[in-house]
Each structure stands twice: as structure tokens, then as C-alpha cells.
Design a protein around this motif. Structure first.
Motif, mmCIF file in Angstrom:
data_model
loop_
_atom_site.group_PDB
_atom_site.id
_atom_site.type_symbol
_atom_site.label_atom_id
_atom_site.label_comp_id
_atom_site.label_asym_id
_atom_site.label_seq_id
_atom_site.Cartn_x
_atom_site.Cartn_y
_atom_site.Cartn_z
ATOM 1 N N ALA A 1 8.461 8.994 6.141
ATOM 2 C CA ALA A 1 8.402 8.874 7.602
ATOM 3 C C ALA A 1 7.054 8.327 8.049
ATOM 4 O O ALA A 1 6.971 7.498 8.973
ATOM 5 N N THR A 2 5.991 8.756 7.395
ATOM 6 C CA THR A 2 4.652 8.278 7.744
ATOM 7 C C THR A 2 4.529 6.785 7.523
ATOM 8 O O THR A 2 4.000 6.052 8.373
ATOM 9 N N TRP A 3 5.022 6.312 6.381
ATOM 10 C CA TRP A 3 4.866 4.888 6.087
ATOM 11 C C TRP A 3 5.814 4.025 6.896
ATOM 12 O O TRP A 3 5.483 2.873 7.215
ATOM 13 N N LEU B 1 4.114 0.338 13.463
ATOM 14 C CA LEU B 1 2.853 0.065 14.155
ATOM 15 C C LEU B 1 2.331 -1.311 13.796
ATOM 16 O O LEU B 1 1.749 -2.016 14.632
ATOM 17 N N SER B 2 2.565 -1.722 12.548
ATOM 18 C CA SER B 2 2.072 -3.018 12.089
ATOM 19 C C SER B 2 2.707 -4.185 12.822
ATOM 20 O O SER B 2 2.130 -5.269 12.896
ATOM 21 N N VAL B 3 3.895 -3.988 13.376
ATOM 22 C CA VAL B 3 4.558 -5.063 14.122
ATOM 23 C C VAL B 3 3.720 -5.478 15.324
ATOM 24 O O VAL B 3 3.595 -6.663 15.636
ATOM 25 N N SER B 4 3.132 -4.512 16.017
ATOM 26 C CA SER B 4 2.346 -4.826 17.210
ATOM 27 C C SER B 4 0.839 -4.843 16.947
ATOM 28 O O SER B 4 0.114 -5.617 17.562
ATOM 29 N N ARG B 5 0.391 -4.004 16.019
ATOM 30 C CA ARG B 5 -1.048 -3.915 15.744
ATOM 31 C C ARG B 5 -1.278 -3.900 14.236
ATOM 32 O O ARG B 5 -1.598 -2.871 13.643
ATOM 33 N N PRO B 6 -1.119 -5.046 13.597
ATOM 34 C CA PRO B 6 -1.192 -5.083 12.131
ATOM 35 C C PRO B 6 -2.543 -4.655 11.566
ATOM 36 O O PRO B 6 -2.599 -3.991 10.541
ATOM 37 N N SER B 7 -3.621 -5.037 12.220
ATOM 38 C CA SER B 7 -4.941 -4.686 11.691
ATOM 39 C C SER B 7 -5.162 -3.180 11.714
ATOM 40 O O SER B 7 -5.711 -2.604 10.768
ATOM 41 N N VAL B 8 -4.722 -2.534 12.777
ATOM 42 C CA VAL B 8 -4.857 -1.080 12.871
ATOM 43 C C VAL B 8 -4.003 -0.394 11.810
ATOM 44 O O VAL B 8 -4.444 0.543 11.136
ATOM 45 N N ALA B 9 -2.766 -0.872 11.654
ATOM 46 C CA ALA B 9 -1.860 -0.275 10.669
ATOM 47 C C ALA B 9 -2.405 -0.434 9.258
ATOM 48 O O ALA B 9 -2.364 0.506 8.457
ATOM 49 N N LEU B 10 -2.928 -1.616 8.931
ATOM 50 C CA LEU B 10 -3.476 -1.836 7.600
ATOM 51 C C LEU B 10 -4.709 -0.975 7.360
ATOM 52 O O LEU B 10 -4.922 -0.466 6.241
ATOM 53 N N ALA B 11 -5.522 -0.809 8.378
ATOM 54 C CA ALA B 11 -6.710 0.034 8.238
ATOM 55 C C ALA B 11 -6.308 1.490 7.971
ATOM 56 O O ALA B 11 -6.880 2.155 7.103
ATOM 57 N N LEU B 12 -5.330 1.970 8.713
ATOM 58 C CA LEU B 12 -4.858 3.338 8.499
ATOM 59 C C LEU B 12 -4.214 3.496 7.116
ATOM 60 O O LEU B 12 -4.415 4.508 6.435
ATOM 61 N N ALA B 13 -3.443 2.472 6.704
ATOM 62 C CA ALA B 13 -2.784 2.525 5.400
ATOM 63 C C ALA B 13 -3.808 2.549 4.273
ATOM 64 O O ALA B 13 -3.690 3.326 3.318
ATOM 65 N N ALA B 14 -4.820 1.680 4.375
ATOM 66 C CA ALA B 14 -5.852 1.643 3.346
ATOM 67 C C ALA B 14 -6.632 2.953 3.292
ATOM 68 O O ALA B 14 -6.977 3.440 2.212
ATOM 69 N N THR B 15 -6.888 3.534 4.462
ATOM 70 C CA THR B 15 -7.598 4.813 4.506
ATOM 71 C C THR B 15 -6.777 5.917 3.858
ATOM 72 O O THR B 15 -7.297 6.737 3.091
ATOM 73 N N LEU C 1 0.829 -1.200 0.000
ATOM 74 C CA LEU C 1 0.000 0.000 0.000
ATOM 75 C C LEU C 1 0.867 1.256 0.000
ATOM 76 O O LEU C 1 0.496 2.278 -0.595
ATOM 77 N N ALA C 2 2.038 1.176 0.641
ATOM 78 C CA ALA C 2 2.959 2.317 0.637
ATOM 79 C C ALA C 2 3.466 2.584 -0.775
ATOM 80 O O ALA C 2 3.568 3.740 -1.200
ATOM 81 N N ALA C 3 3.780 1.519 -1.516
ATOM 82 C CA ALA C 3 4.237 1.691 -2.895
ATOM 83 C C ALA C 3 3.146 2.324 -3.744
ATOM 84 O O ALA C 3 3.403 3.229 -4.550
ATOM 85 N N ALA C 4 1.899 1.854 -3.573
ATOM 86 C CA ALA C 4 0.782 2.442 -4.314
ATOM 87 C C ALA C 4 0.593 3.905 -3.935
ATOM 88 O O ALA C 4 0.316 4.755 -4.787
ATOM 89 N N PHE C 5 0.754 4.222 -2.654
ATOM 90 C CA PHE C 5 0.605 5.601 -2.189
ATOM 91 C C PHE C 5 1.647 6.499 -2.854
ATOM 92 O O PHE C 5 1.344 7.618 -3.276
ATOM 93 N N PHE C 6 2.871 5.992 -2.960
ATOM 94 C CA PHE C 6 3.933 6.793 -3.583
ATOM 95 C C PHE C 6 3.609 7.082 -5.042
ATOM 96 O O PHE C 6 3.761 8.213 -5.513
#
Length: 495
Positions: A71-73, A79-93, A37-42
Motif C-alpha cells: 500500500a505504501t509503494w 504521488l509520482s504521477v503529479s510530483r515525481p521528484s518528491v516521490a522519488l526522494a521519499l522512495a530513496a529515503t 526502488l519498490a522492488a529493492a525495498f521488497f
């Protein structure tokens, strides 16, 4: 007698080692989850965030925005290391919000001429951006001359557009017996003449120089068969210049004509070797320095190749990813930079009243997917030799390959790229939208539009060497004139 059990220290050590390896593997996997998702964002940020004039001129230059994005990504991956679902949700948003802003912000194509229909000419009109530009112009009531290398594909595109829009067939004109192959300069002159006959000598008021491709190969393998020159520069600059010259010689360019060259932000990586400024230009015209995607390298068949140090190359436009000049990123970047210079030179020589160049966005078209008849393999990755063209996938795995490529085009590529219709709207914005009123780029006649159809100024388009840009702009035009005249003297032999 029962002997006491000895602790299985070796077994315990092995279990701990295995557990640690599993833990590190799991951590690495969780860290990497947001990266696609970071690559797509870029990719999408290049279209409408990093080089956005409002942000750049407000004190957030491109390199600062790029650093903030990175820095954001990185933070999301941590964050994904400890809370992957939260990180993925934020990334997708984040990706969804940017995608909506970039593509939704383009809105609908502008009216090219609200008062009266005009005659337009579009190169590369058989597919992708060119076809959508032609379709939109026809929908608006204009007459469009379709320039295509393949007459069959051109006719098929015309039939598809007419069926889709239900417009009169007279709005889409294909000059008879005059395919436009930009790799053969003599076809440009014939196409210009046939255009005049097909339109009754009507003046062309909009010229969309869109045709392009991704040059492949390195050194001599990327040379044009007609000229021996590097094929990307030869077709996308020399070919288009010959077409413009042909139209001008027949007085087919109207006094208020507008030209728009479809370039790319890849031009920020492009550079020209100093040998082009002297003599006959030999030294890099055949791609000796800025060849197609050079092998070997981790990205041997990408539009932007693995950079090679080239001290004689001057990168004319600053880029947040290229800290210094003297690097070659392959022929594609150079060809797209030449398009910017072509737009500038047409205006400087008075051939058109307005001339711009534009980054249409990262677009899901054949130029990205590879043509089905293009035999391309990643020869630099032995022993894998992974096929990269759609045709090769389907030949290797007839069912799986077809389904895989279809799934990629339907679900994955739209995350990274925009559709051709949105890109066409951006191109038409560059054709009619206001240019940036101030700055050195504007004074030099470099009118460039970003992936949202916004005119950019010096804060978004910083020129490295203005004097050299001026010299190379005129020099390329002279070299193209010389090549065209040489072909005419030979009677167009070698086609």
C-alpha cells in the motif's frame, strides 16, 4: 473567388488522440518511476522486516506487513504521477533507511568460541558466503576445514583470505586430494576421511553446511548425472547428509558440536510431493513435480519459478505470498526447505548438540549472478533468446556487456542484495545465538533464524502440517541413507 477554409477536423482529432496518448504514456512512466526502488525495498524487507519476530509477535503478522508495504509503494507511485521528484526522494529515503537498518543491524560477527579455538568445517568455502564464513572464523583464531568442489578455486580462496587477513596458514586447511562434490556421494565419505587425517582426528565443533546453487531446467534436464534424481535436492540434501554421516562414522563430530544449514526464505515456497512418504520415494525424486525452473514461464531462470498447480505437493511452511498449499515453486525452494529438515533431523538423531538453519539474506554472490561457465539462456522467450550469464553477455558484446555487468554489480545489485561478509555474520549468529525458547516449531526442533540473525518463533514461522513435516523429515533422511548405501554397494561407479 476565395473559398472558405474547412476546419481540419480529422487533423484536430488526430492531434488530440496523439496528445492523449502522450499524456497517458507520461502518466504511466511517472507512475512507474518508483517501482525499481519498490522492488529493492521488497527484497530488503524479506531480510529484516516482514519476518521480524518483534513485529510479528506484537500483532503485525507477515501478511499484514506485506500489505502495508504494498500500500505504501502504490501510494508513492500515485504521488509520482503529479510530483515525481518528491516521490522519488521519499522512495530513496525509505529504501536507504531500511537498507541501513537491515544490514547495519547485523553489526559485526559474534565470537564463535570466546574461550578457546575450535575446529570448523565449511562447505562451499571457495566463494561467496562460505569464503567469508571461513575468513571470519580464521580471523577469530579457529581452524577451518574448507570444503570445495574445485581444488583450484579452493586454493585460490585460501590464498586470498590469508593475504587479506595476514593469519597463519595453518588456520585454513584443505584436505589433500579430496574435493567435495556434493553431487557425488562417494566424495563425501572420502572428504570426511581426509578431514580426519588433515586435522589429526580433532573433533569438529562447528559444521557450516553452506554449499548450494540454483537448479535450472525442467523435468529430466534438471537431473543429477550420478543418480538420475533432481540435482538440487540430491546435492544440497543427499550430499550434505552423506558428509554428516561420514563425519559421524569416524567420530569427528564433537559432543558439543553445532551445525548450521544455510537455507533461504525461499523455503517458505518449497513443497514435497506425497509420493516421497511411501515406497522408495519415486514420484518426485527426479523432479517430476517440483522440477527446476519450469519452462515456459515469465521467470524461467529465476530461483523461484512461475508456480505450477501441484495438488499432491504439500507446502510445509506458511508464506504471505502463498495463500494455500498445493503449488510448486521449483526445485530451489524445495532444496532450501530440505535444508531446514536436515538441520532438524541432525538434532533429532543426536548427531550434534545444536542445529539451526538460517536465511542469510538476499546476497550478491555467484549463486545470484550465475557461474561464468554455466551455459544458460532464456530459451522460453523466442525470438529474443536473451543471454543471462555473464560469460554470454561478454561474448555477445565484449565491451558493452562487460561494462554493463560491472555497472550492475557495482551500483544496482547492492540496492537489492547484501554483500557476502554481512551474510556470513548472519550465519555465524545462527551458529551461536540463542534459539527461540517457545512455540511448536521449537518443540519440533525447527530452529530457524531470519536475515538479521534473529531466532524466529511461530508468529514468523508458521507450520502448515506438523505431522507431515515430522514424517517427511525422517523420510528424507532414510531415503538419503538408502541412496548412500546403494552407491557404496556399487563401489561408487558412475562418477
Amino acid at each position: 473567388q476565395i473559398r472558405p477554409r474547412r476546419p481540419a477536423r480529422d487533423d484536430l482529432r488526430q492531434r488530440r488522440t496523439a496528445a492523449a496518448q502522450l499524456s497517458w504514456t507520461g502518466t504511466a512512466i511517472r507512475f512507474a518511476l518508483p517501482l525499481p526502488l519498490a522492488a529493492a525495498f521488497f527484497f530488503r524487507a524479506v531480510d529484516g522486516l516482514i519476518f521480524e519476530p518483534a513485529l510479528n509477535e506484537a500483532g503485525l503478522p507477515p501478511h499484514a506487513l506485506l500489505g502495508l508495504i504494498m500500500a505504501t509503494w502504490v501510494s508513492l507511485s500515485l504521488l509520482s504521477v503529479s510530483r515525481p521528484s518528491v516521490a522519488l526522494a521519499l522512495a530513496a529515503t525509505a529504501l536507504g533507511t531500511l537498507k541501513q537498518r537491515v544490514d547495519g543491524g547485523v553489526l559485526k560477527p559474534p565470537a564463535v568460541s570466546p574461550t578457546a579455538p575450535v575446529v570448523a568445517l565449511v562447505t562451499g568455502a571457495s566463494s561467496g558466503i562460505g569464503r567469508e564464513v571461513a575468513a571470519e572464523l580464521a580471523r577469530q583464531g579457529h581452524t577451518v576445514v574448507m570444503g570445495c568442489r574445485s581444488a583450484a578455486r579452493c586454493s585460490a580462496a585460501r590464498v586470498e583470505i590469508l593475504a587479506r587477513l595476514d593469519v597463519p596458514g595453518s588456520r585454513l586447511v584443505i584436505p589433500p586430494d579430496a574435493a567435495l562434490d556434493l553431487a557425488r556421494l562417494s566424495t563425501a565419505a572420502r572428504f570426511a576421511s581426509a578431514t580426519g587425517e588433515a586435522t589429526g582426528g580433532a573433533a569438529i565443533e562447528l559444521l557450516v553446511l553452506n554449499a548450494g546453487f540454483v537448479p535450472l531446467g525442467s523435468g529430466g534436464s534438471g537431473r543429477s548425472g550420478e543418480s538420475g534424481l533432481e540435482e538440487g535436492l540430491y546435492a544440497m540434501y543427499y550430499g550434505h547428509q552423506a558428509l554428516v554421516r561420514g563425519l559421524a562414522s569416524l567420530h569427528l563430530l564433537g559432543p558439543s558440536a553445532t551445525a548450521v544449514v544455510v537455507s533461504s526464505d525461499a523455503m517458505r515456497f518449497g513443497g514435497f510431493d506425497g509420493s516421497l512418504e511411501t515406497g522408495s520415494g519415486e514420484g518426485d525424486l527426479a523432479g517430476e513435480v517440483t522440477a527446476g525452473c519450469a519452462l515456459p514461464g515469465p521467470l524461467p531462470c529465476a530461483p523461484l519459478c512461475w508456480p505450477a498447480a501441484a495438488p499432491g505437493v504439500s507446502n510445509l511452511v506458511e508464506s504471505p505470498l502463498v495463500p494455500a498449499t498445493g503449488w510448486s515453486f521449483g526445485a530451489y525452494a524445495r532444496a532450501k526447505l530440505s535444508g531446514v529438515l536436515l538441520a532438524k533431523e541432525m538434532l533429532a538423531r543426536g548427531l550434534v548438540a545444536r542445529s539451526t538453519s538460517v536465511h542469510p539474506g538476499v546476497v550478491n554472490t555467484a549463486i545470484q549472478r550465475r557461474d561464468r561457465d554455466l551455459p544458460t539462456t532464456l530459451a522460453a522467450l523466442p525470438p529474443l533468446s536473451l543471454p543471462v550469464s555473464i560469460a554470454e553477455w561478454e561474448e555477445l558484446l565484449p565491451s558493452v556487456g562487460a561494462r554493463l555487468t560491472d555497472a550492475l554489480e557495482r551500483y544496482a545489485l547492492p540496492l537489492f542484495m547484501r554483500d557476502a561478509a554481512t551474510a556470513a555474520a548472519v550465519v555465524l549468529r545462527a551458529a551461536v545465538g540463542p534459539t527461540h525458547p517457545t512455540g511448536r516449531a521449537a518443540e519440533l526442533g525447527v530452529h530457524y533464524f531470519n536475515g538479521m540473525g534473529e531466532a524466529v518463533g511461530d508468529a514468523s514461522l508458521t507450520l502448515r502440517d506438523e505431522a507431515r513435516l515430522e514424517r517427511l523429515s525422517g523420510r528424507l533422511w532414510e531415503l538419503a541413507d538408502a541412496a548412500r548405501e546403494a552407491r557404496a554397494e556399487k563401489g561408487g561407479s558412475g562418477e
